[in-house]
Design an enzyme around this catalytic site. Structure first.
Site, PDB file in Angstrom:
ATOM      1  N   HIS A 179      -2.072  -0.708   0.198  1.00 18.11           N
ATOM      2  CA  HIS A 179      -1.652  -1.855  -0.616  1.00 18.11           C
ATOM      3  C   HIS A 179      -0.301  -2.360  -0.156  1.00 18.11           C
ATOM      4  O   HIS A 179       0.373  -1.760   0.671  1.00 18.11           O
ATOM      5  CB  HIS A 179      -1.639  -1.509  -2.121  1.00 18.11           C
ATOM      6  CG  HIS A 179      -0.500  -0.654  -2.576  1.00 18.11           C
ATOM      7  ND1 HIS A 179      -0.152  -0.502  -3.894  1.00 18.11           N
ATOM      8  CD2 HIS A 179       0.393   0.107  -1.884  1.00 18.11           C
ATOM      9  CE1 HIS A 179       0.885   0.304  -4.006  1.00 18.11           C
ATOM     10  NE2 HIS A 179       1.231   0.688  -2.806  1.00 18.11           N
ATOM     11  N   CYS A 219       7.855  -1.054  -0.283  1.00 21.97           N
ATOM     12  CA  CYS A 219       6.487  -1.310  -0.792  1.00 21.97           C
ATOM     13  C   CYS A 219       6.048  -2.740  -0.510  1.00 21.97           C
ATOM     14  O   CYS A 219       4.871  -3.061  -0.671  1.00 21.97           O
ATOM     15  CB  CYS A 219       6.421  -1.038  -2.290  1.00 21.97           C
ATOM     16  SG  CYS A 219       6.850   0.658  -2.703  1.00 21.97           S
ATOM     17  N   HIS A 250       0.786  -0.196   3.341  1.00 18.72           N
ATOM     18  CA  HIS A 250       0.972   1.255   3.452  1.00 18.72           C
ATOM     19  C   HIS A 250      -0.048   1.890   2.517  1.00 18.72           C
ATOM     20  O   HIS A 250      -0.628   1.211   1.665  1.00 18.72           O
ATOM     21  CB  HIS A 250       2.403   1.674   3.074  1.00 18.72           C
ATOM     22  CG  HIS A 250       2.755   1.380   1.658  1.00 18.72           C
ATOM     23  ND1 HIS A 250       3.172   0.133   1.229  1.00 18.72           N
ATOM     24  CD2 HIS A 250       2.701   2.145   0.540  1.00 18.72           C
ATOM     25  CE1 HIS A 250       3.373   0.152  -0.078  1.00 18.72           C
ATOM     26  NE2 HIS A 250       3.098   1.368  -0.526  1.00 18.72           N
ATOM     27  N   HIS A 295      -1.728   5.219   0.018  1.00 20.59           N
ATOM     28  CA  HIS A 295      -1.495   6.336  -0.899  1.00 20.59           C
ATOM     29  C   HIS A 295      -2.793   7.123  -1.059  1.00 20.59           C
ATOM     30  O   HIS A 295      -3.891   6.565  -0.970  1.00 20.59           O
ATOM     31  CB  HIS A 295      -1.081   5.834  -2.284  1.00 20.59           C
ATOM     32  CG  HIS A 295       0.248   5.145  -2.300  1.00 20.59           C
ATOM     33  ND1 HIS A 295       1.443   5.816  -2.172  1.00 20.59           N
ATOM     34  CD2 HIS A 295       0.575   3.832  -2.416  1.00 20.59           C
ATOM     35  CE1 HIS A 295       2.449   4.965  -2.229  1.00 20.59           C
ATOM     36  NE2 HIS A 295       1.943   3.738  -2.366  1.00 20.59           N
ATOM     37  N   ASP A 354     -12.144   3.358  -2.484  1.00 21.53           N
ATOM     38  CA  ASP A 354     -11.800   4.353  -1.458  1.00 21.53           C
ATOM     39  C   ASP A 354     -11.832   3.737  -0.055  1.00 21.53           C
ATOM     40  O   ASP A 354     -12.779   3.037   0.311  1.00 21.53           O
ATOM     41  CB  ASP A 354     -12.795   5.520  -1.525  1.00 21.53           C
ATOM     42  CG  ASP A 354     -12.359   6.701  -0.681  1.00 21.53           C
ATOM     43  OD1 ASP A 354     -11.136   6.938  -0.554  1.00 21.53           O
ATOM     44  OD2 ASP A 354     -13.234   7.388  -0.130  1.00 21.53           O
ATOM     45  N   HIS A 355     -10.768   3.996   0.699  1.00 15.71           N
ATOM     46  CA  HIS A 355     -10.618   3.487   2.070  1.00 15.71           C
ATOM     47  C   HIS A 355     -10.595   1.964   2.140  1.00 15.71           C
ATOM     48  O   HIS A 355     -10.991   1.382   3.150  1.00 15.71           O
ATOM     49  CB  HIS A 355     -11.682   4.084   3.012  1.00 15.71           C
ATOM     50  CG  HIS A 355     -11.372   5.499   3.393  1.00 15.71           C
ATOM     51  ND1 HIS A 355     -11.499   6.538   2.515  1.00 15.71           N
ATOM     52  CD2 HIS A 355     -10.922   6.032   4.545  1.00 15.71           C
ATOM     53  CE1 HIS A 355     -11.151   7.660   3.100  1.00 15.71           C
ATOM     54  NE2 HIS A 355     -10.779   7.376   4.341  1.00 15.71           N
ATOM     55  N   GLU A 411       0.041   7.997  -8.081  1.00 11.97           N
ATOM     56  CA  GLU A 411       0.149   7.245  -6.828  1.00 11.97           C
ATOM     57  C   GLU A 411       0.776   8.116  -5.743  1.00 11.97           C
ATOM     58  O   GLU A 411       0.421   8.011  -4.571  1.00 11.97           O
ATOM     59  CB  GLU A 411       0.970   5.978  -7.032  1.00 11.97           C
ATOM     60  CG  GLU A 411       0.924   5.055  -5.831  1.00 11.97           C
ATOM     61  CD  GLU A 411       1.550   3.723  -6.118  1.00 11.97           C
ATOM     62  OE1 GLU A 411       0.835   2.726  -6.148  1.00 11.97           O
ATOM     63  OE2 GLU A 411       2.776   3.689  -6.329  1.00 11.97           O
TER      64      GLU A 411
HETATM   65  N1  LIG Z   1       6.654   1.139 -11.881  1.00 12.87           N
HETATM   66  C1  LIG Z   1       6.272   1.266 -10.583  1.00 12.87           C
HETATM   67  N2  LIG Z   1       7.185   1.532  -9.658  1.00 12.87           N
HETATM   68  C2  LIG Z   1       6.817   1.665  -8.369  1.00 12.87           C
HETATM   69  C3  LIG Z   1       5.465   1.551  -7.994  1.00 12.87           C
HETATM   70  C4  LIG Z   1       4.525   1.247  -9.009  1.00 12.87           C
HETATM   71  O1  LIG Z   1       3.301   1.115  -8.738  1.00 12.87           O
HETATM   72  N3  LIG Z   1       4.955   1.130 -10.284  1.00 12.87           N
HETATM   73  N4  LIG Z   1       5.104   1.722  -6.715  1.00 12.87           N
HETATM   74  C5  LIG Z   1       5.956   2.005  -5.766  1.00 12.87           C
HETATM   75  C6  LIG Z   1       5.440   2.254  -4.380  1.00 12.87           C
HETATM   76  O2  LIG Z   1       4.199   1.634  -4.171  1.00 12.87           O
HETATM   77  C7  LIG Z   1       5.238   3.747  -4.116  1.00 12.87           C
HETATM   78  O3  LIG Z   1       4.531   4.340  -5.165  1.00 12.87           O
HETATM   79  C8  LIG Z   1       6.530   4.431  -3.954  1.00 12.87           C
HETATM   80  O4  LIG Z   1       6.380   5.376  -2.960  1.00 12.87           O
HETATM   81  P1  LIG Z   1       7.561   6.351  -2.627  1.00 12.87           P
HETATM   82  O5  LIG Z   1       8.875   5.690  -2.827  1.00 12.87           O
HETATM   83  O6  LIG Z   1       7.243   6.907  -1.301  1.00 12.87           O
HETATM   84  O7  LIG Z   1       7.381   7.418  -3.800  1.00 12.87           O
HETATM   85  P2  LIG Z   1       7.518   8.975  -3.735  1.00 12.87           P
HETATM   86  O8  LIG Z   1       7.543   9.444  -5.148  1.00 12.87           O
HETATM   87  O9  LIG Z   1       6.479   9.585  -2.870  1.00 12.87           O
HETATM   88  O10 LIG Z   1       8.853   9.169  -3.006  1.00 12.87           O
HETATM   89  P3  LIG Z   1      10.182   9.906  -3.358  1.00 12.87           P
HETATM   90  O11 LIG Z   1      10.410  10.794  -2.201  1.00 12.87           O
HETATM   91  O12 LIG Z   1      10.007  10.653  -4.657  1.00 12.87           O
HETATM   92  O13 LIG Z   1      11.188   8.805  -3.488  1.00 12.87           O
HETATM   93  C9  LIG Z   1       7.400   2.098  -6.038  1.00 12.87           C
HETATM   94  N5  LIG Z   1       7.746   1.916  -7.419  1.00 12.87           N
HETATM   95 ZN   LIG Z   2       2.758   1.984  -2.468  1.00 14.83          ZN
END
Ligand SMILES: Nc1nc2c(c(=O)[nH]1)N=C([C@H](O)[C@H](O)COP(=O)(O)OP(=O)(O)OP(=O)(O)O)CN2
Ligand SMILES: [Zn+2]
Length: 135
Positions: free
Chosen positions: A15, A34, A40, A42, A80-81, A125
């Site tokens: 997404h 993002c 990228h 998930h 999926d995918h 996620e």
């Molecule tokens: N309220 C939301 N905030 C965020 C969303 C969301 O869907 N709702 N999504 C994102 C990004 O798509 C992604 O989920 C963030 O990935 P990342 O920063 O890698 O998250 P991680 O928890 O794996 O990483 P940390 O190492 O814990 O930072 C962002 N925000």
């Molecule tokens: Zn993401």
């Protein structure tokens, strides 16, 4: 007496978070990495929870095999995918945040699950980011 039964499923999807009404600068400021243009992915983990009474004949609230079939048909086969932004009707015009994905999934499952039961979805996620929705 109400008991909940839950089924875990997973799907992988790509997404990009983007608001088409904003400038690229504002999208970058709000969504950061993002919003990167080439998408990228998930490994989403979905926990679907059904709350209801135990059927005295079966001892089940709901047969988890049936629940699993519904989740596969409505969610896994659909997402999926896939690239959620490009490949799915649901997110053509809806930002595929975890919140929006959870609401879309709840709506899809709700149509297939007996209204005697309450439904809750929990969508991970990432290992540390998850959202919950129960209508
Ligand atoms: N309220 C939301 N905030 C965020 C969303 C969301 O869907 N709702 N999504 C994102 C990004 O798509 C992604 O989920 C963030 O990935 P990342 O920063 O890698 O998250 P991680 O928890 O794996 O990483 P940390 O190492 O814990 O930072 C962002 N925000
Ligand atoms: Zn993401």
């Amino acid at each position: 007496m109400k008991v909940s039964v839950s089924r875990r499923a997973h799907f992988n999807a790509a997404h990009r978070l983007n608001n088409p009404n904003w400038s690229s600068e504002k999208n970058d400021e709000i969504f950061g990495k993002c919003n990167l243009p080439n998408y990228h992915g998930h490994n989403y983990v979905l926990i679907s929870t059904v709350l209801g009474s135990i059927d005295p004949d079966t001892g089940y609230v709901m047969d988890m095999k049936v629940l699993n079939d519904i989740i596969n048909e409505e969610v896994v086969d659909r997402f999926d995918h896939k690239n959620l932004n490009l490949d799915t009707a649901e997110f053509k015009n809806l930002n595929p945040t975890a919140e929006n994905i959870a609401v879309v999934i709840w709506d899809l499952l709700r149509k297939r699950i007996n209204t005697d039961f309450k439904l809750k979805v929990t969508l991970y996620e990432t290992e540390r980011n998850f959202v919950e929705y129960e209508g």
